[in-house]
Design an enzyme around this catalytic site. Structure first.
Site, PDB file in Angstrom:
ATOM      1  CE  LYS A   1      -5.152  -1.170  -0.595  1.00 13.00           C
ATOM      2  NZ  LYS A   1      -5.610  -0.647   0.681  1.00 13.00           N
TER       3      LYS A   1
ATOM      4  CG  ASP B   1      -1.943   1.059   1.255  1.00 17.44           C
ATOM      5  OD1 ASP B   1      -1.968   1.860   0.303  1.00 17.44           O
ATOM      6  OD2 ASP B   1      -2.700   1.157   2.226  1.00 17.44           O
TER       7      ASP B   1
HETATM    8  P1  5GP Z   1       1.919  -0.623   3.716  1.00 18.59           P
HETATM    9  O1  5GP Z   1       2.994  -0.637   4.776  1.00 18.59           O
HETATM   10  O2  5GP Z   1       2.454  -0.944   2.332  1.00 18.59           O
HETATM   11  O3  5GP Z   1       1.134   0.671   3.707  1.00 18.59           O
HETATM   12  O4  5GP Z   1       0.839  -1.692   4.135  1.00 18.59           O
HETATM   13  C1  5GP Z   1       1.038  -3.029   3.898  1.00 18.59           C
HETATM   14  C2  5GP Z   1       0.294  -3.930   4.861  1.00 18.59           C
HETATM   15  O5  5GP Z   1      -0.939  -3.348   5.333  1.00 18.59           O
HETATM   16  C3  5GP Z   1      -0.107  -5.185   4.109  1.00 18.59           C
HETATM   17  O6  5GP Z   1       0.902  -6.171   4.237  1.00 18.59           O
HETATM   18  C4  5GP Z   1      -1.413  -5.565   4.757  1.00 18.59           C
HETATM   19  O7  5GP Z   1      -1.155  -6.381   5.878  1.00 18.59           O
HETATM   20  C5  5GP Z   1      -2.023  -4.252   5.213  1.00 18.59           C
HETATM   21  N1  5GP Z   1      -2.963  -3.721   4.182  1.00 18.59           N
HETATM   22  C6  5GP Z   1      -2.776  -2.651   3.375  1.00 18.59           C
HETATM   23  N2  5GP Z   1      -3.829  -2.466   2.561  1.00 18.59           N
HETATM   24  C7  5GP Z   1      -4.698  -3.458   2.849  1.00 18.59           C
HETATM   25  C8  5GP Z   1      -5.994  -3.820   2.312  1.00 18.59           C
HETATM   26  O8  5GP Z   1      -6.557  -3.221   1.389  1.00 18.59           O
HETATM   27  N3  5GP Z   1      -6.595  -4.918   2.847  1.00 18.59           N
HETATM   28  C9  5GP Z   1      -6.029  -5.638   3.858  1.00 18.59           C
HETATM   29  N4  5GP Z   1      -6.705  -6.674   4.304  1.00 18.59           N
HETATM   30  N5  5GP Z   1      -4.802  -5.341   4.377  1.00 18.59           N
HETATM   31  C10 5GP Z   1      -4.152  -4.257   3.873  1.00 18.59           C
END
Ligand code: 5GP
Ligand code: MG
Length: 199
Positions: A141, A113
């Site tokens: 995303k 994300d």
């Molecule tokens: P980042 O650090 O890249 O912002 O977030 C990554 C982590 O957040 C992912 O490994 C996941 O565990 C959680 N996450 C981010 N977006 C989503 C989503 O749309 N759905 C779910 N279930 N988890 C998400």
């Protein structure tokens, strides 16, 4: 009637607003990713490090298609603890038994994300002086504010910046067993007891 039909019809489908990536597209893409990864490592040895818990279903489909000598380890990275719907302080827990020095490491995660989680993991792994660290995510995303974030080496699908569940991804540890990647109905996501993805 099979158990899957019962769960689909009576327990799960009523919460789904729409399917974002259907199961047959996931299966095809996982085959392709496995081919790309196999090509990259060309029959070598690999430590696959799966980030719990969201990557587990993707991981099990992926590793069974990799014609490589694989050592499998898991680690945890929690940014949405408990009921949280917004990311909190990131906590990493590496496998203490894994010797990563001089090894090729492939990190497998469910979704990228902001990139904060994967970036922190890669930084931590690099301090163990592996031969290489690469990353593989099922989903990435599309974000307009994603400047400077890490780009995965292997990626299944790009999806819109909305909260998704299924094929391992959860909301409050539910919906991981959905075979498709889905968006939930708004009242489910905003319910006070239903908030937060777990590690
Ligand atoms: P980042 O650090 O890249 O912002 O977030 C990554 C982590 O957040 C992912 O490994 C996941 O565990 C959680 N996450 C981010 N977006 C989503 C989503 O749309 N759905 C779910 N279930 N988890 C998400
Ligand atoms: Mg995660």
């Amino acid at each position: 009637m099979k158990a899957r039909d019962l769960a689909d019809g009576e327990l799960l489908e009523r919460d789904i607003a729409r399917v974002v990536v259907p199961r047959d597209e996931i299966a095809e893409r996982v085959e392709e990713l496995a081919r790309q990864i196999a090509e990259c490592y060309r029959g070598g040895e690999l430590i696959v490090l799966a980030v719990l818990t969201g990557s587990l279903i993707f991981l099990s489909d992926l590793v069974r298609r990799l014609p490589l000598r694989i050592r499998l380890n898991v680690m945890s990275a929690s940014s949405y603890p408990g009921q949280a719907t917004q990311p909190q302080k990131l906590r990493l827990k590496l496998p203490p038994e894994a010797d990563l020095t001089g090894k090729h490491v492939l990190v497998v995660d469910d979704i990228l994300d902001s990139g904060r989680t994967l970036q922190a993991i890669v930084r931590e792994l690099e301090s163990h002086e592996p031969a290489s660290v690469r990353t593989c995510v099922l989903l990435k995303k599309n974000r307009t504010d994603a400047g400077g974030r890490i780009e995965p080496d292997f990626c299944g699908f790009s999806v819109e910046a909305e909260f998704v569940v299924g094929y391992g991804l959860d909301l409050d540890n539910l919906y991981r067993d959905l075979p498709d990647i889905c968006v939930l109905k708004p009242h489910i996501v905003s319910a006070p007891t239903g908030g937060g993805a777990q590690p």
